[in-house]
Design a protein around this motif. Structure first.
Motif, PDB file in Angstrom:
ATOM      1  N   GLY A   1      76.945  59.931   3.025  1.00 45.44           N
ATOM      2  CA  GLY A   1      75.772  59.651   2.213  1.00 45.44           C
ATOM      3  C   GLY A   1      75.413  58.172   2.237  1.00 45.44           C
ATOM      4  O   GLY A   1      74.242  57.802   2.337  1.00 45.44           O
ATOM      5  N   LEU A   2      76.430  57.329   2.191  1.00 44.02           N
ATOM      6  CA  LEU A   2      76.204  55.883   2.259  1.00 44.02           C
ATOM      7  C   LEU A   2      75.528  55.531   3.586  1.00 44.02           C
ATOM      8  O   LEU A   2      74.581  54.731   3.632  1.00 44.02           O
ATOM      9  N   ALA A   3      76.009  56.165   4.667  1.00 43.78           N
ATOM     10  CA  ALA A   3      75.415  55.912   5.979  1.00 43.78           C
ATOM     11  C   ALA A   3      73.957  56.368   6.001  1.00 43.78           C
ATOM     12  O   ALA A   3      73.079  55.652   6.491  1.00 43.78           O
ATOM     13  N   GLY A   4      73.696  57.564   5.450  1.00 42.41           N
ATOM     14  CA  GLY A   4      72.327  58.089   5.435  1.00 42.41           C
ATOM     15  C   GLY A   4      71.397  57.226   4.606  1.00 42.41           C
ATOM     16  O   GLY A   4      70.260  56.951   5.001  1.00 42.41           O
ATOM     17  N   GLY A   5      71.903  56.774   3.437  1.00 44.39           N
ATOM     18  CA  GLY A   5      71.092  55.920   2.567  1.00 44.39           C
ATOM     19  C   GLY A   5      70.749  54.606   3.255  1.00 44.39           C
ATOM     20  O   GLY A   5      69.606  54.140   3.222  1.00 44.39           O
TER      21      GLY A   5
ATOM     22  N   LEU B   1      79.159  54.663  11.119  1.00 41.05           N
ATOM     23  CA  LEU B   1      79.732  54.911   9.793  1.00 41.05           C
ATOM     24  C   LEU B   1      79.742  56.416   9.495  1.00 41.05           C
ATOM     25  O   LEU B   1      80.735  56.960   8.982  1.00 41.05           O
ATOM     26  N   PHE B   2      78.640  57.074   9.850  1.00 43.84           N
ATOM     27  CA  PHE B   2      78.532  58.522   9.669  1.00 43.84           C
ATOM     28  C   PHE B   2      79.663  59.228  10.429  1.00 43.84           C
ATOM     29  O   PHE B   2      80.375  60.089   9.885  1.00 43.84           O
ATOM     30  N   ALA B   3      79.863  58.826  11.683  1.00 44.29           N
ATOM     31  CA  ALA B   3      80.893  59.455  12.511  1.00 44.29           C
ATOM     32  C   ALA B   3      82.299  59.163  11.963  1.00 44.29           C
ATOM     33  O   ALA B   3      83.165  60.036  11.981  1.00 44.29           O
ATOM     34  N   CYS B   4      82.511  57.940  11.466  1.00 42.75           N
ATOM     35  CA  CYS B   4      83.816  57.617  10.869  1.00 42.75           C
ATOM     36  C   CYS B   4      84.083  58.508   9.659  1.00 42.75           C
ATOM     37  O   CYS B   4      85.209  58.982   9.451  1.00 42.75           O
TER      38      CYS B   4
END
Lengths: 322, 295
Positions: free
Chosen positions: A229-233, A51-54
């Protein structure tokens, strides 16, 4: 940034839609079956990074902006999600949303500074701002310095579903990932996405057509930072820890590598790239420090030999869009 | 004890000196980046690693051949510069026709490789490198104690920086270089070997980084990550100064080093971030940088 072969013609559109649709179906099927064969914790880690990479690819692949500081949004979101869940006692869904909001706010601040310059300057500025916030993370009290925030509770989703089991957590991560993936797909296939691609191909022309390109670039930047941020959370809730590794600039480099390996500007490339890199880090543990060297070699090989990445080469081979 | 703004003058001046020393390295490194960027249009992310290679080369030269600091100051930049030439010939030259970002990505990958290899062989802990005997001791200036080695670093860095500026801005060779950055095809038509000039420029820029590395070895420990910590600050210096001018690199390099040193005296907790904060402010006021021409 992306090869000029990406010129999209109208008649091919339906066929492209179909190949993307089929590939999406395959991806969903694989994600449903995968936990029966592979350790769910590994899958969740890979999905968070996918998700982070996307999110990162949304900027470089579709607007042509290389952000070298995406760890800032990912890492700080994981800190605030962890803090929200542990200290404020928020339920997991709100904690993760806190992370996304953190990404959005930081993205708005850093983005409005960085889009003042283009190309490599943009990359250097995003990197420098990320490094500044890394130092804040080292010094601030609530981040726990070297120890990070540990023992973050996974909690109960909507107060009902207990997330302590890896399988339940995995289901949530898959849902978050797929929802965001479809959202990104929707963005890049919308009129807004077409303007972004126009800016990538030729910014002066987009300006002469009357588009306020800075505004489009900033919106894309904030969207990308929010999703990062969503991925990190999510990662903070899954692994119940937020630490300095996720804000360090090496993490920014890693997400660039994932996207590059999978294929810049392809829809599925970042997902495949994230799985490849995370698998490599997990299974090449024995090589210890040499992993960095191998990553560097992959970087060089990608830039010199196969700039299209795994999915880009595959799509080129099959003459479809992925 | 004399006090200035409530700070003992001894402490103030010694931080000022540390700022000047750091500034010397910022200036040398951003100068190297500017020279390379001018000719190759590539942001050399490997610059930090090449600085580290310079320091390691000095350490290895001392350990295995017994040659001291002064020999290393000449040999290390040449060796690392040749390494740079090889990189330019085998890798970088294929990227000139592509987007600049590929150059950044390639050199980033190279930095990972070099640092990773250094860490594998020498661990993360620093290795000590002794100061040359001829520069031990120091001068008592009355208001502060000035170690000889530090004075030498500042003077040497200034000399190299101004020398480079002079060659590029005031000599015929520099004129060719500047012309080649503007219009390589035309300059080639005059019978000048532009590709070789590009290769040598990269080698020179890399040698500058290595030279800085050798000078840094006796002050900081020689360690694999010494370059990666520094390079991001230097990037900020470059953004502040604007990549357009050589003088910009020198002035902002020294200036920001001093500002950072002073911040350490007055607001110690902000000293790590002050350069980035200045970068943000400069971007708001002058996006092209203090000395940069608007693109």
């Amino acid at each position: 940034m992306v090869a000029a072969t990406e010129t999209i013609t109208a008649p091919a559109h339906s066929a492209e839609g179909r190949s993307e649709f089929i590939a999406f179906g395959i991806m969903v099927a694989v994600l449903v079956v995968a936990p029966f064969f592979i350790y769910p914790l590994f899958l969740m880690q890979a999905l968070c990074f996918a998700l982070f990479a996307c999110a990162f690819n949304l900027l470089i692949g579709y607007v042509g902006l290389l952000s070298f500081g995406h760890a800032l949004y990912f890492g700080w979101a994981s800190y605030l999600s962890a803090h929200a869940a542990k200290v404020w006692g928020l339920p997991p869904e709100l904690a993760i949303l806190t992370g996304a909001a953190t990404g959005a706010v930081l993205g708005l601040i850093a983005g409005s500074l960085a889009i003042r310059r283009q190309g490599i300057y943009f990359a250097m500025i995003t990197l420098a701002l990320a490094q500044m916030m890394y130092f804040f993370a080292v010094q601030a009290k609530f981040t726990g310095g070297e120890d990070g925030i540990q023992g973050v509770p996974r909690g109960k989703l909507f107060g009902l579903i207990d997330l302590t089991s890896h399988n339940t957590m995995y289901a949530l991560v898959v849902v978050i990932f797929l929802a965001c993936f479809l959202f990104i797909l929707r963005i890049i296939n919308s009129p807004f996405g077409e303007v972004l691609k126009a800016i990538r191909e030729n910014e002066p022309r987009a300006i002469s057509l009357g588009y306020k390109t800075d505004r489009y670039k900033l919106v894309a930047f904030v969207l990308s930072a929010t999703l990062a941020g969503l991925a990190g959370g999510t990662k903070a809730i899954v692994f119940q820890i937020a630490s300095l590794t996720d804000v360090h600039w090496a993490m920014s480099g890693e997400v660039v590598l994932m996207t590059l390996v999978g294929g810049l500007g392809t829809v599925f490339g970042p997902v495949v790239g994230a799985f490849v890199i995370i698998a490599m880090q997990n299974y090449l543990n024995a090589l210890d420090q040499w992993v960095t060297v191998i990553q560097g070699i992959i970087f060089v090989a990608c830039v010199l030999l196969f700039r299209r990445g795994i999915i880009g080469e595959l799509a080129n081979l099959l003459k479809i869009k992925l | 004890m004399v006090e200035i703004f409530g700070i003992p003058s001894q402490a103030l001046f010694s931080q000022l000196l540390i700022g000047l020393i750091n500034g010397s390295f910022y200036a040398l490194l951003s100068l190297g980046l500017a020279v390379i960027f001018g000719m190759l249009n590539i942001i050399n992310f490997t610059h930090g690693a090449q600085y580290m290679m310079g320091a390691f080369a000095a350490y290895l030269i001392l350990t295995y051949s017994g040659l001291g600091y002064w020999s290393a100051l000449i040999i290390a930049p040449i060796v690392v510069g040749i390494f740079g030439v090889i990189i330019e010939r085998t890798m970088l030259q294929w990227l000139y026709k592509l987007d600049h970002l590929y150059g950044l990505l390639l050199t980033f990958g190279l930095a990972l490789i070099i640092e990773g290899v250094a860490r594998n062989y020498y661990g993360s802990a620093g290795l000590p490198y002794a100061m040359p005997d001829s520069l031990r001791g120091g001068q008592n200036l009355g208001f502060m104690f000035l170690p000889n080695y530090r004075a030498w670093v500042v003077v040497a860095s200034l000399t190299i920086c101004l020398g480079t500026w002079f060659v590029i801005e005031r000599t015929r060779l520099g004129a060719y270089l500047r012309a080649a950055t503007e219009n390589p095809t035309l300059v080639r038509a005059f019978g000048i070997n532009v590709p070789r000039m590009i290769t040598l420029t990269y080698g020179f820029g890399v040698a500058l980084a290595a030279f800085a590395g050798v000078m840094a070895a006796p002050i900081y420990n020689v360690s694999p990550q010494m370059g990666s910590d520094l390079i991001i600050v230097v990037f900020a210096v470059v953004v502040i100064g604007g990549m357009g001018s050589i003088m910009g690199a020198i002035v902002t390099g020294f200036g920001l080093g001093v500002i950072e040193g002073l911040t350490k005296v007055f607001f110690p907790e902000a000293s790590n971030t002050v350069i980035f904060v200045i970068m943000a402010i400069v971007l708001l006021i002058r996006p092209a940088g203090l000395f940069g021409r608007t693109a």
